[in-house]
Scaffold this motif. Sequence first.
Motif, PDB file in Angstrom:
ATOM      1  N   TRP A  83       0.847  -1.193   0.000  1.00 46.12           N
ATOM      2  CA  TRP A  83       0.000   0.000   0.000  1.00 46.12           C
ATOM      3  C   TRP A  83       0.883   1.244   0.000  1.00 46.12           C
ATOM      4  CZ3 TRP A  83      -5.114  -0.303  -0.746  1.00 46.12           C
ATOM      5  CH2 TRP A  83      -5.712  -1.550  -0.579  1.00 46.12           C
ATOM      6  N   ALA A  84       0.882   1.977  -1.106  1.00 40.10           N
ATOM      7  CA  ALA A  84       1.660   3.223  -1.184  1.00 40.10           C
ATOM      8  C   ALA A  84       1.025   4.285  -0.290  1.00 40.10           C
ATOM      9  CB  ALA A  84       1.741   3.715  -2.629  1.00 40.10           C
ATOM     10  N   LEU A  85      -0.291   4.212  -0.133  1.00 40.82           N
ATOM     11  CA  LEU A  85      -1.026   5.148   0.728  1.00 40.82           C
ATOM     12  C   LEU A  85      -1.796   4.319   1.761  1.00 40.82           C
ATOM     13  CD1 LEU A  85      -2.410   7.485  -2.094  1.00 40.82           C
ATOM     14  CD2 LEU A  85      -0.412   7.874  -0.641  1.00 40.82           C
ATOM     15  N   PRO A  86      -1.243   4.178   2.955  1.00 41.37           N
ATOM     16  CA  PRO A  86      -1.873   3.323   3.971  1.00 41.37           C
ATOM     17  C   PRO A  86      -3.328   3.691   4.278  1.00 41.37           C
ATOM     18  CG  PRO A  86       0.347   3.908   4.646  1.00 41.37           C
ATOM     19  CD  PRO A  86       0.035   4.712   3.419  1.00 41.37           C
ATOM     20  N   GLN A  87      -3.720   4.951   4.084  1.00 42.08           N
ATOM     21  CA  GLN A  87      -5.107   5.340   4.343  1.00 42.08           C
ATOM     22  C   GLN A  87      -6.061   4.632   3.380  1.00 42.08           C
ATOM     23  OE1 GLN A  87      -2.666   7.441   3.391  1.00 42.08           O
ATOM     24  NE2 GLN A  87      -3.407   8.987   1.960  1.00 42.08           N
ATOM     25  N   GLU A  88      -5.574   4.247   2.200  1.00 39.40           N
ATOM     26  CA  GLU A  88      -6.428   3.505   1.272  1.00 39.40           C
ATOM     27  C   GLU A  88      -6.699   2.100   1.816  1.00 39.40           C
ATOM     28  OE1 GLU A  88      -5.171   5.786  -2.851  1.00 39.40           O
ATOM     29  OE2 GLU A  88      -4.315   3.808  -2.445  1.00 39.40           O
ATOM     30  N   ARG A  89      -5.682   1.492   2.408  1.00 35.40           N
ATOM     31  CA  ARG A  89      -5.885   0.185   3.044  1.00 35.40           C
ATOM     32  C   ARG A  89      -6.865   0.316   4.198  1.00 35.40           C
ATOM     33  NH1 ARG A  89      -4.574  -2.590   7.521  1.00 35.40           N
ATOM     34  NH2 ARG A  89      -4.373  -4.846   7.337  1.00 35.40           N
ATOM     35  N   ALA A  90      -6.721   1.382   4.973  1.00 35.92           N
ATOM     36  CA  ALA A  90      -7.628   1.598   6.104  1.00 35.92           C
ATOM     37  C   ALA A  90      -9.069   1.730   5.612  1.00 35.92           C
ATOM     38  CB  ALA A  90      -7.204   2.842   6.885  1.00 35.92           C
ATOM     39  N   ALA A  91      -9.283   2.426   4.483  1.00 39.87           N
ATOM     40  CA  ALA A  91     -10.627   2.566   3.915  1.00 39.87           C
ATOM     41  C   ALA A  91     -11.167   1.206   3.476  1.00 39.87           C
ATOM     42  CB  ALA A  91     -10.612   3.550   2.745  1.00 39.87           C
ATOM     43  N   LEU A  92     -10.320   0.390   2.864  1.00 41.02           N
ATOM     44  CA  LEU A  92     -10.712  -0.954   2.443  1.00 41.02           C
ATOM     45  C   LEU A  92     -11.143  -1.777   3.654  1.00 41.02           C
ATOM     46  CD1 LEU A  92     -10.690  -3.370   0.311  1.00 41.02           C
ATOM     47  CD2 LEU A  92      -8.384  -3.789   1.171  1.00 41.02           C
ATOM     48  N   MET A  93     -10.329  -1.759   4.681  1.00 36.09           N
ATOM     49  CA  MET A  93     -10.622  -2.552   5.866  1.00 36.09           C
ATOM     50  C   MET A  93     -11.903  -2.052   6.550  1.00 36.09           C
ATOM     51  SD  MET A  93      -8.333  -4.696   5.443  1.00 36.09           S
ATOM     52  CE  MET A  93      -8.331  -5.730   6.878  1.00 36.09           C
TER      53      MET A  93
END
Length: 181
Positions: free
Chosen positions: A37-47
């Motif tokens: 994840w280049a942008l960890p906030q995108e992973r957080a949104a997915l989760m």
Amino acid sequence: PAFNKNVGSGINEGFTELLGWQEHEVLGRTSLELGIWALPQERAALMADLGRSGRSRIEGTFRRKNGNIGVGLLSAALFELGGAPHILSVTRDVTAEREAERERRRLEQALRQSQKLESVGVLASGVAHEFRNLLHTVRVYVDLLGQGAPPESAARPHLLQLERAVERGPASGFHRQSAPG
């Protein structure tokens, strides 16, 4: 939730092709450990989506194994396998499409700038044309006055000065130039 650990338990050839990781490098490791994840906030949104509805569809910025950045449309669903939560995800690489969109926007901006410059050029050309028309009118009147004035007239030096000024007008840059082509 238990699925939040997001430990890799299997990948397919598409994952390897997209991100460059082999299955033995992924098994037992999280996407955060791999630095996907280049942008960890995108992973957080997915989760967060998966926690709320068990499904998610996002556009994410991913870091490939070689460090290159890509953009993917990711669809994910939460499911249980053997009593343990798992995430099934499918990602479509849209990096080329996003780069093409950025290039299109850049070219559109360049076109708008070119059109603005062209408009300024047309306006300047119109002003120069009107100025030449005025100079021509002045020249005609100076010639008429000069024809009617005797050579010893006190007005003659002033008329000559007006004539020289009218002749200098176009030499001052108020004339049409052809565009380089």
